[in-house]
Design a protein around this motif. Structure first.
Motif, PDB file in Angstrom:
ATOM      1  N   VAL A 184       0.814  -1.174  -0.019  1.00 42.01           N
ATOM      2  CA  VAL A 184      -0.174  -0.084   0.103  1.00 42.01           C
ATOM      3  C   VAL A 184       0.961   1.193  -0.193  1.00 42.01           C
ATOM      4  O   VAL A 184       0.667   1.988  -1.011  1.00 42.01           O
ATOM      5  CB  VAL A 184      -1.116  -0.036   1.213  1.00 42.01           C
ATOM      6  N   LYS A 188       1.432   4.069  -2.834  1.00 40.51           N
ATOM      7  CA  LYS A 188       1.144   5.509  -2.894  1.00 40.51           C
ATOM      8  C   LYS A 188       2.357   6.427  -2.855  1.00 40.51           C
ATOM      9  O   LYS A 188       2.134   7.579  -3.699  1.00 40.51           O
ATOM     10  CB  LYS A 188       0.737   5.771  -1.298  1.00 40.51           C
ATOM     11  N   LYS A 230      -5.680   5.192   4.524  1.00 39.91           N
ATOM     12  CA  LYS A 230      -4.909   6.082   5.264  1.00 39.91           C
ATOM     13  C   LYS A 230      -4.999   6.143   6.759  1.00 39.91           C
ATOM     14  O   LYS A 230      -4.120   6.205   7.660  1.00 39.91           O
ATOM     15  CB  LYS A 230      -5.301   7.474   5.068  1.00 39.91           C
ATOM     16  N   VAL A 269      -6.436   2.890  -3.190  1.00 41.00           N
ATOM     17  CA  VAL A 269      -5.277   4.141  -3.202  1.00 41.00           C
ATOM     18  C   VAL A 269      -4.711   4.421  -4.734  1.00 41.00           C
ATOM     19  O   VAL A 269      -4.734   5.559  -4.996  1.00 41.00           O
ATOM     20  CB  VAL A 269      -3.639   3.601  -2.582  1.00 41.00           C
ATOM     21  N   GLN A 272      -7.948   6.257  -5.983  1.00 40.88           N
ATOM     22  CA  GLN A 272      -8.113   7.778  -5.524  1.00 40.88           C
ATOM     23  C   GLN A 272      -6.943   8.528  -5.948  1.00 40.88           C
ATOM     24  O   GLN A 272      -7.114   9.648  -6.383  1.00 40.88           O
ATOM     25  CB  GLN A 272      -8.329   7.607  -3.809  1.00 40.88           C
ATOM     26  N   GLU A 273      -5.732   8.095  -5.949  1.00 42.92           N
ATOM     27  CA  GLU A 273      -4.412   8.767  -6.058  1.00 42.92           C
ATOM     28  C   GLU A 273      -4.161   9.060  -7.425  1.00 42.92           C
ATOM     29  O   GLU A 273      -3.537   9.760  -7.897  1.00 42.92           O
ATOM     30  CB  GLU A 273      -3.427   8.675  -5.181  1.00 42.92           C
TER      31      GLU A 273
END
Ligand SMILES: NC(=O)c1ccc[n+]([C@@H]2O[C@H](COP(=O)([O-])OP(=O)(O)OC[C@H]3O[C@@H](n4cnc5c(N)ncnc54)[C@H](OP(=O)(O)O)[C@@H]3O)[C@@H](O)[C@H]2O)c1
Length: 570
Positions: A184, A188, A230, A269, A272-273
């Motif tokens: 994860v 990120k 997160k 992740v 989203q990112e």
């Protein structure tokens, strides 16, 4: 969430492809400056995310002049991807591989070793200078900033066009902290680096088809995560290891391990990112030996089913908890790699509006079951035995709890115990019980996957296949409907023998002789066992003797009856 509809449709017809292919080729004569999309790409897409007109280039043309970043290049899939990319897209500008130090070896030495192995033989023959295109970057993905120095980071920011993120911990029993860190957190961090890249066209994240194995039907979408990644990462910072291990079963809930759990978090992740990046997720099921490329049956590790096949071939694995009728969703590594390269091409050229998710599985289109796996593994290893087998290959797959424990006791533990006694008597140190315990641990980690079946939608995989030119369909074949399982399994098993165990084919006659010796030992052992049983039960008890005479006379009567009726017919 999952983008199935591409933003722009592929133009059809050779009329469009023909002249443009020519134009692309002439543009390809000039190498673009590092870090810049090729001329073709700019003409085709206008540099924007929503093209007015899409110019289709073939897969090798798309990679022409591109700088590719690859994580996990030292892993099973990563090295196959590296080889295939360099071999089938010979005009790729460079491949930057992020590699860490390991076992006292520098990243450069590791890549040197990997690229000198058999997997790269074909590439070495076709392009002797291929190593010049591999640029090794020292990187520990779990460290802040991926452990990259500022100049190197800047270099990547300036030049990378395509990212393949393959690195992960695939250990099913990894601690939650370590699994989160690599699967994860490093994803990120890589995404944050990707955001800074000025010429990035595509970000490909390799996930797993089992990320949502707590569902029976898995579509090509990113599902809501089990927990906010997160929040989890924040909590892990203050918790000690004991506490993390205590709460792990509660956190992972109905998933079988930290691997699938953290891969699901990583997908979220990425979604989203990576929203502002052109992102795609590839979800392979159980990745096995190569189907065709660079040659059939290539495999180099004991992970997953390969270790079990070897244990079965050696005659150590005799039983396993599995549902015979459950789908064994194996997918060859070259299929996954071809699809991954094609998915990057598709996203790079078409710029889909949403994140693309590809379930890279076989069960829906060409199902194969665990009972068939068992049959093919055993029959292959009986015909082509492994050297120094412990027993003749034979496996009983069962979902029955009692039967399973019976076979474990009779077929695993008892022979291992007896063999260890034999080793002690002959002055050697016992080792079989230890091997069996290790095998049982590995089996326990895998039995969830051999006892259940899932349904994966593979519409995006089919869509992607339909987008390829006839030439690309051949070069980057991932049409698993063409997979002939019997042939594939034979090559797979032979691959474990040749490339994992490094056994020579010239040793086959001796291995067959050894297997015959084992069969004679078994016959001898069974005869002694029958005599012992006779001595102990039959000879000492009147009732046992009566039963025995009754059974014998019954057999005799049957035989006489059949003999009489067959004589009457003539
Ligand atoms: N194999 C399968 O059956 C399967 C199935 C579905 C999905 N996948 C996915 O496919 C991808 C590749 O899997 P694989 O089978 O190739 O796994 P693998 O053989 O275990 O390779 C993992 C790679 O990640 C690298 N890595 C691990 N920790 C790292 C770190 N801290 N810093 C830098 N690199 C690190 C490893 O480098 P080192 O050599 O330095 O350890 C290795 O190159 C993974 O994302 C996995 O989830 C695999």
């Amino acid at each position: 969430m999952g983008g199935r509809e591409p933003r722009a449709q592929r133009p059809t017809g050779a009329a469009l492809l023909g002249p443009l292919r020519g134009a692309a080729q002439s543009a390809g004569e000039r190498w673009p400056a590092p870090g810049h999309a090729s001329g073709k790409q700019r003409r085709g897409l206008g540099g924007g995310r929503r093209p007015q007109q899409v110019i289709m280039v073939s897969i090798p043309e798309y990679y022409e002049g591109k700088n590719v970043l690859l994580t996990g290049a030292t892993g099973f899939m990563g090295k196959v991807l590296l080889e295939k990319l360099l071999r089938s897209c010979p005009k790729v500008q460079a491949v930057y591989v992020l590699v860490r130090h390991k076992s006292g070896q520098t990243p450069e030495a590791r890549i040197q070793e990997i690229t000198s192995c058999k997997l790269f033989d074909r590439l070495r023959e076709e392009q002797p200078d291929f190593k010049e295109k591999i640029i090794v970057i020292t990187s520990e993905l779990t460290q802040p900033e991926l452990d990259l120095s500022s100049p190197i980071k800047q270099k990547l920011i300036d030049c990378i066009n395509i990212i393949f993120h393959c690195a992960a911990t695939v250990r099913f029993n990894e601690t939650l902290r370590d699994a989160v860190q690599l699967n994860v957190l490093s994803t990120k961090q890589l995404l944050s680096l990707a955001h800074q890249m000025t010429n990035l066209e595509v970000f490909i994240h390799v996930s797993t088809a089992y990320a949502y194995c707590n569902r029976k039907h898995i579509e090509e979408i990113v599902y809501p995560p089990p927990v906010d990644p997160k929040k989890l990462m924040d909590s892990l910072e203050w918790m000690d290891d004991g506490l993390v291990n205590d709460i792990t079963p509660k956190l992972i809930g109905d998933r079988p391990n930290t691997y699938t759990y953290t891969k699901a978090l990583a997908e979220y992740v990425v979604q989203q990112e990576g929203a502002k990046l052109n992102t795609a997720i590839i979800r392979p099921s159980i990745v096995g030996a190569s189907w065709k490329e660079p040659f059939p049956g290539w495999i180099d590790n004991f992970n997953g089913p390969s270790g079990l096949f070897i244990a079965a071939g050696k005659g150590i694995l005799r039983t396993m908890r599995a549902t015979n009728g459950a789908v064994a969703d194996l997918v060859p590594v070259d299929v996954v790699v071809n699809m991954t390269l094609a998915a990057a091409w598709y996203s790079g050229v078409n710029r889909p509006r949403n994140i693309m998710v590809y379930n890279c599985t076989t069960g829906g289109t060409n199902p194969f079951h665990w009972s068939e796996v068992e049959y093919h593994v055993i029959s292959t290893f009986k015909r082509n035995p492994l050297e120094q087998a412990f027993r003749r290959p034979n496996v009983n797959l069962t979902s029955n709890h009692l039967l399973y424990h019976y076979w474990i006791a009779v077929s695993h533990k008892a022979p291992a115990f007896l063999y260890d006694i034999y080793l002690r008597i002959t002055g050697r140190s016992p080792r079989m019980m230890k091997t069996i315990s290790r095998l049982h641990k590995a089996m326990m980690l895998l039995e969830y996957f051999t006892s259940n079946s899932w349904i994966w939608n593979t519409e995006n995989m089919t869509m992607l296949m339909n987008q390829l030119t006839p030439e690309d369909k051949k070069t980057f074949n991932f049409d698993v409907r063409q997979l002939h399982w019997a042939e594939y399994m034979e090559n797979y098993c032979m691959g474990t023998k040749k490339y994992v165990l490094n056994e020579e084919m010239s040793g086959l006659p001796a291995a067959r002789k050894h297997l015959n010796k084992l069969r004679n030992i078994r016959y001898g052992f069974n005869t002694i066992l029958v005599i012992l049983i006779w001595r102990i039960f039959i000879a000492r008890s009147q009732m046992a003797r009566n039963i025995w005479y009754f059974v014998v006379s019954l057999c005799y009567k049957f035989l006489s009856y059949f003999r009489a009726s067959s004589t009457m017919r003539y």
